[in-house]
Design a protein around this motif. Structure first.
Motif, PDB file in Angstrom:
ATOM      1  N   ALA A   3       0.827  -1.207   0.000  1.00 19.66           N
ATOM      2  CA  ALA A   3       0.000   0.000   0.000  1.00 19.66           C
ATOM      3  C   ALA A   3       0.859   1.255   0.000  1.00 19.66           C
ATOM      4  CB  ALA A   3      -0.939  -0.004   1.202  1.00 19.66           C
ATOM      5  N   ARG A   4       1.939   1.249   0.779  1.00 23.37           N
ATOM      6  CA  ARG A   4       2.839   2.405   0.788  1.00 23.37           C
ATOM      7  C   ARG A   4       3.506   2.569  -0.582  1.00 23.37           C
ATOM      8  NH1 ARG A   4       0.783   5.233   4.819  1.00 23.37           N
ATOM      9  NH2 ARG A   4       1.232   4.415   6.910  1.00 23.37           N
ATOM     10  N   ASN A   5       3.908   1.458  -1.177  1.00 34.26           N
ATOM     11  CA  ASN A   5       4.554   1.534  -2.485  1.00 34.26           C
ATOM     12  C   ASN A   5       3.608   2.055  -3.563  1.00 34.26           C
ATOM     13  OD1 ASN A   5       6.999   0.595  -1.531  1.00 34.26           O
ATOM     14  ND2 ASN A   5       6.583  -1.550  -2.032  1.00 34.26           N
ATOM     15  N   TYR A   6       2.336   1.739  -3.435  1.00 37.24           N
ATOM     16  CA  TYR A   6       1.363   2.186  -4.424  1.00 37.24           C
ATOM     17  C   TYR A   6       0.856   3.603  -4.170  1.00 37.24           C
ATOM     18  CZ  TYR A   6       1.239  -2.686  -5.967  1.00 37.24           C
ATOM     19  OH  TYR A   6       1.586  -3.934  -6.433  1.00 37.24           O
ATOM     20  N   GLY A   7       1.276   4.211  -3.081  1.00 35.27           N
ATOM     21  CA  GLY A   7       0.982   5.617  -2.848  1.00 35.27           C
ATOM     22  C   GLY A   7      -0.365   5.926  -2.236  1.00 35.27           C
ATOM     23  N   TYR A   8      -0.923   4.994  -1.462  1.00 35.70           N
ATOM     24  CA  TYR A   8      -2.161   5.313  -0.745  1.00 35.70           C
ATOM     25  C   TYR A   8      -1.880   6.436   0.252  1.00 35.70           C
ATOM     26  CZ  TYR A   8      -4.737   1.321  -2.595  1.00 35.70           C
ATOM     27  OH  TYR A   8      -5.393   0.446  -3.425  1.00 35.70           O
ATOM     28  N   SER A   9      -2.783   7.393   0.293  1.00 31.75           N
ATOM     29  CA  SER A   9      -2.555   8.561   1.152  1.00 31.75           C
ATOM     30  C   SER A   9      -2.878   8.295   2.609  1.00 31.75           C
ATOM     31  CB  SER A   9      -3.385   9.754   0.659  1.00 31.75           C
ATOM     32  OG  SER A   9      -4.770   9.451   0.676  1.00 31.75           O
ATOM     33  N   SER A  10      -3.661   7.253   2.906  1.00 31.60           N
ATOM     34  CA  SER A  10      -4.018   6.978   4.293  1.00 31.60           C
ATOM     35  C   SER A  10      -4.324   5.491   4.454  1.00 31.60           C
ATOM     36  CB  SER A  10      -5.231   7.805   4.720  1.00 31.60           C
ATOM     37  OG  SER A  10      -5.597   7.523   6.060  1.00 31.60           O
ATOM     38  N   ILE A  11      -3.808   4.913   5.536  1.00 35.52           N
ATOM     39  CA  ILE A  11      -4.079   3.517   5.879  1.00 35.52           C
ATOM     40  C   ILE A  11      -4.600   3.485   7.305  1.00 35.52           C
ATOM     41  CG2 ILE A  11      -3.121   1.206   6.165  1.00 35.52           C
ATOM     42  CD1 ILE A  11      -0.919   2.031   4.179  1.00 35.52           C
ATOM     43  N   ASN A  12      -5.769   2.884   7.476  1.00 37.31           N
ATOM     44  CA  ASN A  12      -6.410   2.771   8.786  1.00 37.31           C
ATOM     45  C   ASN A  12      -6.414   1.308   9.226  1.00 37.31           C
ATOM     46  OD1 ASN A  12      -8.442   3.833  10.962  1.00 37.31           O
ATOM     47  ND2 ASN A  12      -9.439   2.043  10.072  1.00 37.31           N
ATOM     48  N   PHE A  13      -6.257   1.081  10.534  1.00 37.46           N
ATOM     49  CA  PHE A  13      -6.444  -0.242  11.121  1.00 37.46           C
ATOM     50  C   PHE A  13      -7.692  -0.209  11.993  1.00 37.46           C
ATOM     51  CE2 PHE A  13      -1.907  -2.257  11.354  1.00 37.46           C
ATOM     52  CZ  PHE A  13      -1.808  -2.195   9.976  1.00 37.46           C
ATOM     53  N   ASP A  14      -8.562  -1.184  11.831  1.00 40.33           N
ATOM     54  CA  ASP A  14      -9.662  -1.412  12.769  1.00 40.33           C
ATOM     55  C   ASP A  14      -9.217  -2.474  13.766  1.00 40.33           C
ATOM     56  OD1 ASP A  14     -11.416   0.413  11.691  1.00 40.33           O
ATOM     57  OD2 ASP A  14     -12.511  -1.042  10.488  1.00 40.33           O
ATOM     58  N   LEU A  15      -9.311  -2.146  15.044  1.00 37.22           N
ATOM     59  CA  LEU A  15      -8.955  -3.059  16.122  1.00 37.22           C
ATOM     60  C   LEU A  15     -10.120  -3.157  17.100  1.00 37.22           C
ATOM     61  CD1 LEU A  15      -5.387  -1.600  16.737  1.00 37.22           C
ATOM     62  CD2 LEU A  15      -5.890  -3.756  15.589  1.00 37.22           C
ATOM     63  N   ILE A  16     -10.140  -4.216  17.895  1.00 38.14           N
ATOM     64  CA  ILE A  16     -11.215  -4.432  18.865  1.00 38.14           C
ATOM     65  C   ILE A  16     -10.615  -4.853  20.196  1.00 38.14           C
ATOM     66  CG2 ILE A  16     -13.302  -5.748  19.411  1.00 38.14           C
ATOM     67  CD1 ILE A  16     -13.747  -6.194  16.450  1.00 38.14           C
ATOM     68  N   TYR A  17     -11.129  -4.293  21.291  1.00 42.42           N
ATOM     69  CA  TYR A  17     -10.751  -4.788  22.610  1.00 42.42           C
ATOM     70  C   TYR A  17     -11.983  -5.390  23.269  1.00 42.42           C
ATOM     71  CZ  TYR A  17     -12.821  -0.684  24.955  1.00 42.42           C
ATOM     72  OH  TYR A  17     -13.692   0.280  25.424  1.00 42.42           O
ATOM     73  N   GLY A  18     -11.738  -6.347  24.175  1.00 42.91           N
ATOM     74  CA  GLY A  18     -12.843  -7.056  24.830  1.00 42.91           C
ATOM     75  C   GLY A  18     -13.177  -8.374  24.168  1.00 42.91           C
ATOM     76  N   LEU A  19     -12.303  -8.867  23.279  1.00 43.07           N
ATOM     77  CA  LEU A  19     -12.538 -10.120  22.566  1.00 43.07           C
ATOM     78  C   LEU A  19     -12.198 -11.323  23.446  1.00 43.07           C
ATOM     79  CD1 LEU A  19     -11.048  -9.152  19.073  1.00 43.07           C
ATOM     80  CD2 LEU A  19     -13.473  -9.487  19.626  1.00 43.07           C
TER      81      LEU A  19
END
Length: 467
Positions: A210-226
């Motif tokens: 994704a960085r190599n392809y030039g995406y301007s923003s990368i988000n991670f979805d995470l969860i607590y309480g699993l």
């Protein structure tokens, strides 16, 4: 709960007594009124009338949310509107109906409208194979004007198990410039328990691409309480996340509601962390991300200081809609696909939640609206307050009065009194001219906004817990 400053970044330290005081169920305020106030008295004609009002503003851009409900596998924690199937051809049928919906909307609007914000959610949008994804973007370009501006927000939710670096190359070529990876947790035991195995090296490979392809923003979805999560295991996950350095992080609280979401019945309640362990998790999340330089913008979102979202919040320009926090300046949002919600003119409208009903309406050349609500003058006044507080952490009485003509302290006299305990607990600061959300209040934004929500009923069990 107290806070300190690290590198000019507020760090929340959670206090058990304060959590117990404010921990309740409440809306996430991606709209006001919230979806629980939608009703079936709202009709297709109401929606078409709202679209015709949009037609009178031909140069206003649109925001579009498009729902892809399909998943190859079921994730036990999931509470989304989804259809689990291995039959790839179901997506072809769905695209046929999406095109019918786009055409019907285009017929009312009368011209191709510019889209400055596009978000594909699900389900799993990357259920679509390359040919189907290409077809979808071609359909959108047929009925709408796709933006080529660097300021556009074209994002897609990605299950890391469903894509390769080649997929990311295709998506970038189709115009997407932001991606959101559903990581959830990196612990192998937790991943097995929720039936979603995506190892660190898998995600790392996608990040590099994704960085190599030039995406301007990368988000991670995470969860607590699993299930099987501990503060120690979560610390290891967060350290791996920080090493990968996403631009944005959304860290959600798992809501275990097996009576509503049947897939959650596969999770043993006894494996879920208790309240004390979740308190340790909250402090771990806050401390580690703040130490790494992320800004806690509120609720469950962290971003890098240079991120446009953090900059928009500092300037008082951050927004919130059904796509979450946003910097796009679109007045109207179209929801396309099953269960999607539109915010158009002075109304909210939701499509049919079941795919069979969605198809049936479109077979009859009728927009697939199932329910909605028209906003009142009071709704607009309250929405202004709620959206400014939840997005920009402050509200100017003078700006509100300039917009609506009433005196703020008179109109919301009762609500200001209700905020007194929150001011005493250092969640907010109130003076003669504004309300300011303090550092500790960023995690209690839903509680603060509930004060101004005239519809909120604490006894309703339709919402997730706020903490």
């Amino acid at each position: 709960m107290t806070f300190t400053m690290q590198q000019n970044i507020p760090v929340v330290h959670w206090d058990k007594a304060l959590i117990e005081k404010y921990d309740c169920r409440g809306p996430r305020y991606t709209s006001y009124p919230t979806a629980t106030e939608f009703n079936d008295q709202y009709t297709v004609s109401d929606y078409e009338q709202a679209l015709r009002k949009v037609k009178e503003q031909p140069f206003e851009p649109l925001s579009v949310y498009l729902h892809i409900p399909f998943c190859h596998d079921i994730c036990y924690y999931c509470a989304c509107n989804k259809i689990v199937t291995r039959k790839q051809e179901v997506a072809d049928t769905y695209l046929n109906y999406l095109e019918k919906e786009m055409r019907l909307i285009h017929d009312v609007l009368g011209r191709k409208r510019n889209i400055n914000q596009l978000h594909l959610g699900g389900g799993t949008p990357t259920f679509l194979n390359p040919a189907q994804m290409t077809r979808l973007i071609h359909m959108l370009s047929t009925y709408f004007q796709l933006s080529e501006s660097d300021d556009r927000e074209y994002s897609i939710e990605i299950d890391p198990r469903t894509v390769t670096p080649d997929t990311l190359a295709l998506l970038k070529g189709l115009g997407f410039n932001r991606i959101s990876l559903g990581v959830q947790d990196f612990s192998p035991q937790v991943q097995q328990a929720i039936n979603r195995v995506n190892p660190v090296d898998m995600v790392e490979g996608l990040m590099v691409a994704a960085r190599n392809y030039g995406y301007s923003s990368i988000n991670f979805d995470l969860i607590y309480g699993l299930p099987y999560q501990t503060a120690t295991s979560l610390k290891e996950t967060i350290e791996s996340v920080i090493a990968l350095s996403p631009d944005r992080i959304a860290f959600y609280n798992y809501a275990h509601l097996p009576e509503r979401f049947t897939s959650q019945r596969a999770i043993d309640r006894m494996t879920l962390p208790d309240a004390d362990e979740k308190l340790l998790m909250l402090n771990t999340i806050s401390d580690l991300f703040s130490d790494a330089g992320y800004v806690y913008i509120g609720m469950d979102h962290f971003v890098k200081p240079e991120d446009p979202m953090a900059q928009a919040q500092r300037l008082g320009r951050l927004q919130r809609n059904f796509q979450g926090y946003s910097i796009a300046r679109s007045t109207n949002m179209l929801g396309l696909g099953v269960s999607s919600i539109s915010s158009v003119s002075d109304t909210f409208a939701q499509n049919c939640k079941e795919v069979t009903a969605y198809y049936e309406a479109l077979d009859n050349n009728v927009l697939p609206i199932e329910r909605g609500v028209k906003t009142s003058a009071d709704d607009k006044r309250r929405a202004y307050v709620i959206m400014h507080l939840i997005s920009n952490l402050q509200l100017s009485f003078a700006d509100w009065e300039k917009t609506f003509g009433d005196r703020f302290s008179d109109y919301f006299a009762e609500e200001l009194r209700e905020l007194d305990p929150m001011q005493q607990d250092a969640l907010v600061e109130i003076n003669a001219g504004n309300i300011k959300v303090l550092a500790n209040g960023r995690s209690m934004l839903r509680n603060i906004c509930m004060v101004f929500d005239i519809y909120h009923n604490p006894s309703k069990q339709l919402y997730s817990k706020v903490i």
